[in-house]
Write a protein that holds these residues in place. Structure first.
Motif, PDB file in Angstrom:
ATOM      1  N   PHE A 600       0.836  -1.195   0.000  1.00 57.95           N
ATOM      2  CA  PHE A 600       0.000   0.000   0.000  1.00 57.95           C
ATOM      3  C   PHE A 600       0.871   1.243   0.000  1.00 57.95           C
ATOM      4  CE2 PHE A 600       1.040  -0.008   4.431  1.00 57.95           C
ATOM      5  CZ  PHE A 600       0.918   1.314   4.856  1.00 57.95           C
ATOM      6  N   GLU A 601       0.298   2.337  -0.493  1.00 57.99           N
ATOM      7  CA  GLU A 601       0.891   3.669  -0.432  1.00 57.99           C
ATOM      8  C   GLU A 601      -0.189   4.636   0.049  1.00 57.99           C
ATOM      9  OE1 GLU A 601       3.934   3.660  -4.222  1.00 57.99           O
ATOM     10  OE2 GLU A 601       1.768   3.629  -4.625  1.00 57.99           O
ATOM     11  N   ILE A 602       0.241   5.822   0.551  1.00 67.43           N
ATOM     12  CA  ILE A 602      -0.721   6.839   0.975  1.00 67.43           C
ATOM     13  C   ILE A 602      -0.419   8.142   0.225  1.00 67.43           C
ATOM     14  CG2 ILE A 602      -1.661   8.168   2.909  1.00 67.43           C
ATOM     15  CD1 ILE A 602      -0.869   5.939   4.783  1.00 67.43           C
ATOM     16  N   ASN A 612       5.588   5.878   1.405  1.00 68.75           N
ATOM     17  CA  ASN A 612       6.099   5.016   0.344  1.00 68.75           C
ATOM     18  C   ASN A 612       5.500   3.610   0.436  1.00 68.75           C
ATOM     19  OD1 ASN A 612       7.765   6.955  -0.847  1.00 68.75           O
ATOM     20  ND2 ASN A 612       9.434   6.536   0.608  1.00 68.75           N
ATOM     21  N   ALA A 613       5.655   2.861  -0.641  1.00 67.56           N
ATOM     22  CA  ALA A 613       5.086   1.520  -0.708  1.00 67.56           C
ATOM     23  C   ALA A 613       5.610   0.645   0.425  1.00 67.56           C
ATOM     24  CB  ALA A 613       5.409   0.879  -2.051  1.00 67.56           C
ATOM     25  N   THR A 614       4.670  -0.012   1.087  1.00 65.91           N
ATOM     26  CA  THR A 614       4.982  -0.906   2.201  1.00 65.91           C
ATOM     27  C   THR A 614       4.289  -2.242   1.949  1.00 65.91           C
ATOM     28  OG1 THR A 614       5.099   0.975   3.726  1.00 65.91           O
ATOM     29  CG2 THR A 614       4.845  -1.234   4.690  1.00 65.91           C
ATOM     30  N   VAL A 615       5.048  -3.339   2.050  1.00 64.13           N
ATOM     31  CA  VAL A 615       4.480  -4.665   1.820  1.00 64.13           C
ATOM     32  C   VAL A 615       3.686  -5.102   3.040  1.00 64.13           C
ATOM     33  CG1 VAL A 615       5.009  -7.095   1.402  1.00 64.13           C
ATOM     34  CG2 VAL A 615       6.322  -5.307   0.240  1.00 64.13           C
ATOM     35  N   THR A 622      -0.748  -3.653  11.584  1.00 64.86           N
ATOM     36  CA  THR A 622      -0.903  -2.380  12.284  1.00 64.86           C
ATOM     37  C   THR A 622      -0.042  -1.320  11.621  1.00 64.86           C
ATOM     38  OG1 THR A 622      -1.342  -3.495  14.384  1.00 64.86           O
ATOM     39  CG2 THR A 622      -0.651  -1.185  14.490  1.00 64.86           C
ATOM     40  N   ILE A 623      -0.660  -0.199  11.240  1.00 62.77           N
ATOM     41  CA  ILE A 623       0.022   0.857  10.502  1.00 62.77           C
ATOM     42  C   ILE A 623       0.089   2.120  11.365  1.00 62.77           C
ATOM     43  CG2 ILE A 623       0.092   2.190   8.365  1.00 62.77           C
ATOM     44  CD1 ILE A 623       0.228  -0.894   8.020  1.00 62.77           C
ATOM     45  N   ASN A 624       1.287   2.593  11.620  1.00 66.93           N
ATOM     46  CA  ASN A 624       1.480   3.805  12.403  1.00 66.93           C
ATOM     47  C   ASN A 624       1.530   5.010  11.464  1.00 66.93           C
ATOM     48  OD1 ASN A 624       2.924   6.016  13.794  1.00 66.93           O
ATOM     49  ND2 ASN A 624       3.115   4.516  15.453  1.00 66.93           N
ATOM     50  N   VAL A 625       0.692   6.014  11.713  1.00 64.64           N
ATOM     51  CA  VAL A 625       0.644   7.217  10.864  1.00 64.64           C
ATOM     52  C   VAL A 625       0.864   8.467  11.703  1.00 64.64           C
ATOM     53  CG1 VAL A 625      -0.761   6.239   9.026  1.00 64.64           C
ATOM     54  CG2 VAL A 625      -1.874   7.206  11.062  1.00 64.64           C
ATOM     55  N   ILE A 634      -5.675   9.233   0.421  1.00 62.78           N
ATOM     56  CA  ILE A 634      -6.041   8.094  -0.430  1.00 62.78           C
ATOM     57  C   ILE A 634      -5.097   6.942  -0.118  1.00 62.78           C
ATOM     58  CG2 ILE A 634      -6.338   7.229  -2.782  1.00 62.78           C
ATOM     59  CD1 ILE A 634      -8.330   9.410  -1.986  1.00 62.78           C
ATOM     60  N   LEU A 635      -5.682   5.813   0.275  1.00 60.48           N
ATOM     61  CA  LEU A 635      -4.924   4.573   0.435  1.00 60.48           C
ATOM     62  C   LEU A 635      -4.935   3.848  -0.907  1.00 60.48           C
ATOM     63  CD1 LEU A 635      -6.064   2.851   3.765  1.00 60.48           C
ATOM     64  CD2 LEU A 635      -3.720   3.382   3.104  1.00 60.48           C
ATOM     65  N   LYS A 636      -3.777   3.581  -1.480  1.00 63.91           N
ATOM     66  CA  LYS A 636      -3.705   2.875  -2.757  1.00 63.91           C
ATOM     67  C   LYS A 636      -3.066   1.507  -2.529  1.00 63.91           C
ATOM     68  CE  LYS A 636      -2.071   3.126  -7.544  1.00 63.91           C
ATOM     69  NZ  LYS A 636      -1.322   3.908  -8.551  1.00 63.91           N
ATOM     70  N   PHE A 637      -3.817   0.456  -2.809  1.00 58.78           N
ATOM     71  CA  PHE A 637      -3.339  -0.916  -2.644  1.00 58.78           C
ATOM     72  C   PHE A 637      -2.926  -1.494  -3.993  1.00 58.78           C
ATOM     73  CE2 PHE A 637      -6.337  -0.222   0.828  1.00 58.78           C
ATOM     74  CZ  PHE A 637      -5.588  -0.618   1.926  1.00 58.78           C
TER      75      PHE A 637
END
Length: 651
Positions: A600-602, A612-615, A622-625, A634-637
């Motif tokens: 995903f990217e944001i 940046n792209a994270t697998v 769990t995603i820390n923002v 926008i979350l892009k998968f």
């Protein structure tokens, strides 16, 4: 071009249970081109605006179109073929087969013609439910110019073919004028040609030749060589004592199973084939009791038992009634090496309307034991099944020939697992004397005998792949696909595809393989098998099934097709979720329901990337923002090349 491509060669490199049958069909659609034809002259439609553009995948015209979301009827599609394929009115399509299967899916096969001449092997396969098209596959050639004026006659083509064949008393099975797809430097070239199929009994060989209809030159060829019952028993060569079915005969018993319509004969004195298609010189194996245990006939017992088990496999697993689904008689001839011209081989002969039989050699001292056994019987029987598949035989050269061989191995192995007597993933074990003791391995195609040049590729275009398309070598790709689909495996293939296949069991894999076979056209390439297997898996197990995902992953593992092809956007949407949304404590969870690589990217609302792209791993992530400011994002998968976007609110 190879000039003497006969089936029963003397070299051990041709021993690979060659014998794809003499598969000759005389179906001159040109002669019937006035009936059942559909073209754009019938009804003009706007299918181009309604349907996605057809994208061909190779020079053979392979394509697939998934149309279940377009609500188009079979009639609309049929009448709009020319518009959809961007063809003028000289191109027509004739319906050659239609049936509805046990799943309620209707299958239609349309032959493509140009100026009334069959484009050989070019079928459009339409699959529908309730008269609405679900998917279309096959091959289509999009062209506007081709010279269809013949300057040589059928008689001249036959004379030229006999000279090339080298046997004066050759029998002509069929002569057709066709538009042929001739392989030239790995590509298919359309040529107006005379197609002549011929064979001889002495020596036993058969080929199909293509004669350029304008120049008279031979432009292509390929080999075509594929009363009351009682229970008895017999001692086999490889499988000890097994129950077999025999019948009474002149006060004795013989190897004849009337229910299965299987007859096993002594072929040591076979000498010819008469005008009625009868094998001359065959004799009975007999016994005064129902027990056959003489040492010299053990291999014949192996044949009789093995073919019986293969018959049962197709009947009980695929509901197929004999090799041709009509329970026609199948005669087996053991020790027919003198007739074949090679004792170290086996061969299936299938000339519809003339003669059908399987011939087995006794082997050669120091090289091969008798060329019999359960997987050999299954392999040869399966060649006959391939020759009588729904859309015709897989042409025995190039990738279609490799697929022909692969399906024969796939079902031979499936017969072994069905019988469950020490089943394994090798072909011809015990027959081949030299190390490693088998002809081919489905689990490790590269492990076959290097000394004899039998190593196979496990990856399309990978190590040991032969660009000239030797069918017994390149079949390793299809074999390994089936093994991985059944058992599973992970690793990196020869073209650096990383894969992780979860096996679905051989019982499910064989169902998919059998349905795939019957969704192929005669010129099918590996990409066609990929497309057809997706259709088969979807039909059997559903569009969002794990079985479909593993079919695609197994093909990816052997270097065929697009890994993301088994996943659609709706599936991605259903199997990826982000919560809580809005995010209130600087972290949130992304749940992934895929085994496929997912990242995903944001982005912010102006399109600037802020993460940046994270697998992602399968399951909960769990995603820390905490570093991202409050706002709308926008979350892009990305799932193996297919993408999905979701709105994300951070408070």
């Amino acid at each position: 071009m190879k000039k003497n491509n006969i089936l029963f060669g003397r070299k051990v490199l041709a021993l690979l249970l060659s014998t794809s049958s003499i598969f000759i069909f005389s179906n001159d659609l040109h002669a019937n081109a006035l009936s059942g034809i559909y073209s754009s002259n019938v009804r003009q439609l706007t299918v181009q605006s309604k349907l996605p553009k057809v994208v061909v995948l190779n020079t053979y015209g392979s394509f697939i179109a998934e149309l279940e979301n377009y609500a188009i009827s079979t009639t609309e599609l049929r009448e709009g073929f020319n518009e959809w394929f961007a063809l003028d009115s000289r191109h027509t399509f004739t319906l050659v087969k239609e049936y509805t299967d046990a799943l309620g899916i209707t299958h239609q096969s349309y032959q493509h013609l140009f100026e009334g001449y069959t484009i050989e092997g070019e079928l459009i396969l339409v699959h529908s439910k309730n008269n609405l098209v679900q998917v279309v596959n096959g091959q289509i050639s999009q062209f506007s110019e081709l010279n269809t004026i013949a300057t040589i006659s059928d008689e001249n083509a036959v004379a030229s073919s006999i000279r090339h064949f080298g046997v004066e008393n050759a029998k002509i099975s069929s002569v057709e004028t066709v538009i042929a797809k001739v392989p030239v430097e790995g590509k298919a070239q359309l040529t107006f040609a005379k197609k002549v199929s011929l064979f001889s009994a002495v020596p036993l060989k058969g080929i199909t030749l293509y004669i350029d209809a304008q120049s008279g030159a031979v432009i292509n060829e390929y080999s075509n060589i594929k009363h009351a019952d009682v229970q008895g028993s017999g001692t086999t060569y490889y499988r000890n004592t097994q129950s077999i079915t025999v019948d009474s005969y002149n006060g004795q018993y013989r190897l004849k199973d009337n229910a299965r319509n299987i007859h096993t004969l002594n072929g040591s004195n076979v000498s010819d084939i008469d005008d009625d298609g009868n094998i001359i010189g065959a004799t009975e194996y007999t016994s005064s009791t129902t027990t056959f245990n003489a040492v010299q006939i053990k291999p014949a017992i192996d044949v009789h038992w093995g073919i019986g088990k293969t018959y049962d496999y197709y009947k009980n697993i695929h509901n197929r009634n004999g090799f041709d689904n009509n329970n026609s008689i199948l005669k087996n001839y053991y020790d027919a090496g003198d007739f074949m011209g090679d004792h170290a081989n086996a061969g299936a002969l299938d000339i519809p309307g003339e003669v059908v039989g399987i011939f087995y050699g006794r082997g050669e001292a120091g090289l091969m034991n008798p060329v019999v056994g359960l997987d050999i019987a299954g392999h040869e029987f399966s060649h006959l099944v391939v020759s009588r598949s729904d859309n015709g035989d897989l042409i025995y050269q190039g990738e279609s020939g490799a697929l022909n061989e692969s399906f024969a191995d796939i079902f031979a192995t499936s017969v072994e697992f069905y019988t469950n007597l020490s089943p394994n993933w090798t072909i011809g074990e015990g027959v081949f004397i030299s190390t490693p003791g088998y002809l081919r391995s489905m689990s490790d195609p590269k492990s076959a005998s290097a000394a004899d040049g039998l190593q196979q590729p496990d990856t399309y275009m990978g190590t040991y792949w032969l660009p000239n398309g030797y069918v017994h070598i390149n079949s390793g790709v299809g074999n390994h696909w089936f093994y991985l689909l059944s058992v599973g495996g992970s690793g990196t293939n020869d073209i650096n595809n990383q894969y992780n296949v979860t096996g679905i069991t051989i019982q499910k894999a064989e169902k998919i393989a059998y349905r795939t076979l019957n969704l192929l056209t005669p010129n099918a390439q590996y990409i066609d098998a990929f497309n057809a297997s997706k259709i088969a898996a979807t039909d059997l197990y559903g569009a969002n099934s794990n079985e479909l995902l593993q079919v695609v992953e197994a093909w990816w593992a052997v270097g065929v097709g697009d890994r993301s092809a088994g996943i659609d956007e709706n599936d991605i949407n259903n199997k990826i979720s982000a919560y809580p949304n809005p995010v209130t404590d600087k972290s949130f969870t992304i749940s992934v329901g895929f085994t496929e690589t997912t990242s995903f990217e944001i982005y912010d609302v102006l399109g600037k990337k802020v993460r940046n792209a994270t697998v992602l791993q399968e399951g909960e992530n769990t995603i820390n923002v905490s570093e991202i400011q409050t706002g709308i994002y926008i979350l892009k998968f990305n799932v193996n090349g297919k993408s999905l976007s979701k709105k994300l609110i951070i408070k």
